[in-house]
Design an enzyme around this catalytic site. Structure first.
Site, PDB file in Angstrom:
ATOM      1  N   SER A   1       5.523  -7.084   4.300  1.00  0.00           N
ATOM      2  CA  SER A   1       4.390  -7.999   4.328  1.00  0.00           C
ATOM      3  C   SER A   1       4.059  -8.354   5.765  1.00  0.00           C
ATOM      4  O   SER A   1       4.913  -8.819   6.524  1.00  0.00           O
ATOM      5  CB  SER A   1       4.721  -9.272   3.548  1.00  0.00           C
ATOM      6  OG  SER A   1       3.871 -10.340   3.931  1.00  0.00           O
ATOM      7  N   ARG A   2       2.800  -8.131   6.157  1.00  0.00           N
ATOM      8  CA  ARG A   2       2.383  -8.475   7.515  1.00  0.00           C
ATOM      9  C   ARG A   2       2.524  -9.971   7.764  1.00  0.00           C
ATOM     10  O   ARG A   2       2.849 -10.399   8.865  1.00  0.00           O
ATOM     11  CB  ARG A   2       0.937  -8.038   7.743  1.00  0.00           C
ATOM     12  CG  ARG A   2       0.730  -6.537   7.703  1.00  0.00           C
ATOM     13  CD  ARG A   2      -0.686  -6.160   8.080  1.00  0.00           C
ATOM     14  NE  ARG A   2      -1.654  -6.644   7.111  1.00  0.00           N
ATOM     15  CZ  ARG A   2      -2.070  -5.959   6.062  1.00  0.00           C
ATOM     16  NH1 ARG A   2      -1.556  -4.758   5.823  1.00  0.00           N
ATOM     17  NH2 ARG A   2      -2.976  -6.440   5.227  1.00  0.00           N
ATOM     18  N   ASN A   3       2.270 -10.766   6.731  1.00  0.00           N
ATOM     19  CA  ASN A   3       2.342 -12.210   6.898  1.00  0.00           C
ATOM     20  C   ASN A   3       3.781 -12.695   7.059  1.00  0.00           C
ATOM     21  O   ASN A   3       4.069 -13.528   7.918  1.00  0.00           O
ATOM     22  CB  ASN A   3       1.677 -12.895   5.699  1.00  0.00           C
ATOM     23  CG  ASN A   3       0.185 -12.633   5.656  1.00  0.00           C
ATOM     24  OD1 ASN A   3      -0.583 -13.206   6.414  1.00  0.00           O
ATOM     25  ND2 ASN A   3      -0.242 -11.723   4.783  1.00  0.00           N
TER      26      ASN A   3
ATOM     27  N   ASP B   1       2.430 -11.891  -6.818  1.00  0.00           N
ATOM     28  CA  ASP B   1       2.082 -11.568  -5.438  1.00  0.00           C
ATOM     29  C   ASP B   1       2.859 -12.439  -4.461  1.00  0.00           C
ATOM     30  O   ASP B   1       3.260 -11.991  -3.385  1.00  0.00           O
ATOM     31  CB  ASP B   1       0.571 -11.756  -5.239  1.00  0.00           C
ATOM     32  CG  ASP B   1       0.004 -10.834  -4.176  1.00  0.00           C
ATOM     33  OD1 ASP B   1       0.777 -10.074  -3.560  1.00  0.00           O
ATOM     34  OD2 ASP B   1      -1.221 -10.860  -3.958  1.00  0.00           O
TER      35      ASP B   1
ATOM     36  N   ALA C   1       0.811  -1.217   0.000  1.00  0.00           N
ATOM     37  CA  ALA C   1       0.000   0.000   0.000  1.00  0.00           C
ATOM     38  C   ALA C   1       0.847   1.271   0.000  1.00  0.00           C
ATOM     39  O   ALA C   1       0.562   2.218  -0.739  1.00  0.00           O
ATOM     40  CB  ALA C   1      -0.941  -0.011   1.204  1.00  0.00           C
TER      41      ALA C   1
ATOM     42  N   THR D   1       5.258 -10.899  -1.474  1.00  0.00           N
ATOM     43  CA  THR D   1       4.872 -11.132  -0.086  1.00  0.00           C
ATOM     44  C   THR D   1       5.904 -11.969   0.653  1.00  0.00           C
ATOM     45  O   THR D   1       6.013 -11.872   1.874  1.00  0.00           O
ATOM     46  CB  THR D   1       3.495 -11.832  -0.039  1.00  0.00           C
ATOM     47  OG1 THR D   1       2.596 -11.154  -0.913  1.00  0.00           O
ATOM     48  CG2 THR D   1       2.921 -11.806   1.357  1.00  0.00           C
TER      49      THR D   1
ATOM     50  N   LYS E   1      -0.982 -17.225  -1.099  1.00  0.00           N
ATOM     51  CA  LYS E   1       0.342 -16.608  -0.913  1.00  0.00           C
ATOM     52  C   LYS E   1       0.523 -16.065   0.494  1.00  0.00           C
ATOM     53  O   LYS E   1       1.649 -15.995   1.006  1.00  0.00           O
ATOM     54  CB  LYS E   1       0.566 -15.510  -1.961  1.00  0.00           C
ATOM     55  CG  LYS E   1      -0.419 -14.338  -1.923  1.00  0.00           C
ATOM     56  CD  LYS E   1       0.044 -13.192  -1.063  1.00  0.00           C
ATOM     57  CE  LYS E   1      -0.987 -12.084  -0.986  1.00  0.00           C
ATOM     58  NZ  LYS E   1      -0.555 -10.951  -0.158  1.00  0.00           N
TER      59      LYS E   1
END
Length: 311
Positions: free
Chosen positions: A232-234, A222, A118, A226, A169
């Site tokens: 990436s939060r993940n 993606d 973002a 990621t 993903k």
């Protein structure tokens, strides 16, 4: 969308977000330090969206159903909803398109998915993304409406495949984060990404998705993004787990959702039910849901019996 010269209104649940966007042109709660275009306006009232010609739905996947239900009374009948949520509904096992068909069956919709952080999109850095829509005319109209020099959509009609890439993903990013937290090295990260892609392709094939879609922006693109950055939060969640933090401690002070932590529950269930081999997904499930020790699970993962690459 402001950069595409579209009058743009953002709805937010939090009063603080609405106020800071309108007064300081910054989302201080979720995107602190990133300047927003002064032409972007925010509101806390869903009814203010009633005249919109298109709406991007960016709620977490587990809240898409309730968000559409709340918004539905204010929608124009021909207003397309562009689904940006990435995940599978845990309570039902439904893809976001299935949720849409259930709660707003007459509303036109499209899927927007692909490698985008973002903050980089907001700063105007170049991004390419998949816009999937079964109605090609609507898809072309939406591309023209939201596309810019630095935000380039590519049209697809594979609505199913574009969603599966974006959901799976997130789980694989947790796995690459765990490997990073365990200091397993870049070779391991490449292996997890590549073997994870194989899991993604097998899962998508069980839904009848097109293989080329999984090799495109909403799949491989993606996945690479990621799994390659702690933006990436993940991946950040996985790295924390690999470094020894517990899931509950890591999430305690987080405002944003690591969607993969929800998706892995239903992804693993569907894989078991459909007899799809997804060992990396299973490993993440055992760590997050069953609470098994990270090092034990990953030792078992890398010590699986040798097999063919296409299995």
């Amino acid at each position: 969308m402001v950069r595409a010269n579209r009058e743009t209104l953002l709805w937010a649940r939090e009063e603080e977000v609405v106020e800071t966007i309108n007064t300081h042109h910054e989302n201080t709660l979720f995107l602190k330090g990133v300047a927003l275009d002064p032409k972007l306006k925010a509101t806390g009232l869903l009814e203010d969206l009633s005249e919109c010609d298109a709406i991007l739905m960016v709620s977490p996947a587990q809240h898409l159903r309730s968000s559409v239900i709340s918004l539905k009374p204010y929608l124009k009948t021909d207003c397309p909803l562009i689904i940006c949520s990435k995940g599978i509904e845990v309570t039902t096992g439904k893809l976001m398109s299935d949720v849409m068909a259930e709660v707003a069956p007459k509303q036109p919709f499209a899927i927007l998915s692909g490698p985008t952080f973002a903050a980089e999109v907001v700063r105007g850095q170049f991004s390419a993304i998949t816009l999937a829509c079964e109605d090609e005319k609507l898809g072309n109209d939406l591309m023209d409406a939201i596309g810019t020099v630095n935000f380039r959509p590519y049209l697809s009609t594979d609505v199913i495949g574009s969603q599966i890439g974006g959901a799976v993903k997130n789980v694989l990013a947790i796995a690459t984060g765990i490997a990073a937290g365990l200091d397993m090295g870049e070779n391991t990260r490449a292996a997890v990404i590549t073997r994870g892609l194989a899991e993604m392709v097998r899962f998508a094939a069980s839904y009848g998705a097109e293989n080329d879609t999984l090799m495109g922006l909403s799949g491989l693109g993606d996945l690479l993004l990621t799994c390659s950055s702690t933006q990436s939060r993940n991946m950040s969640l996985g790295k924390a787990l690999g470094e020894g933090q517990t899931f509950s401690d890591y999430m305690a002070d987080k405002l944003s959702v690591a969607e993969g932590a929800h998706t892995v529950k239903i992804l693993h269930k569907i894989a078991v039910d459909r007899k799809i081999s997804m060992p990396i997904t299973e490993a993440v499930y055992r760590i997050i849901v069953d609470g098994e020790p990270v090092s034990d699970v990953f030792d078992e993962l890398v010590n699986r019996p040798f097999t063919r690459e296409d299995e």
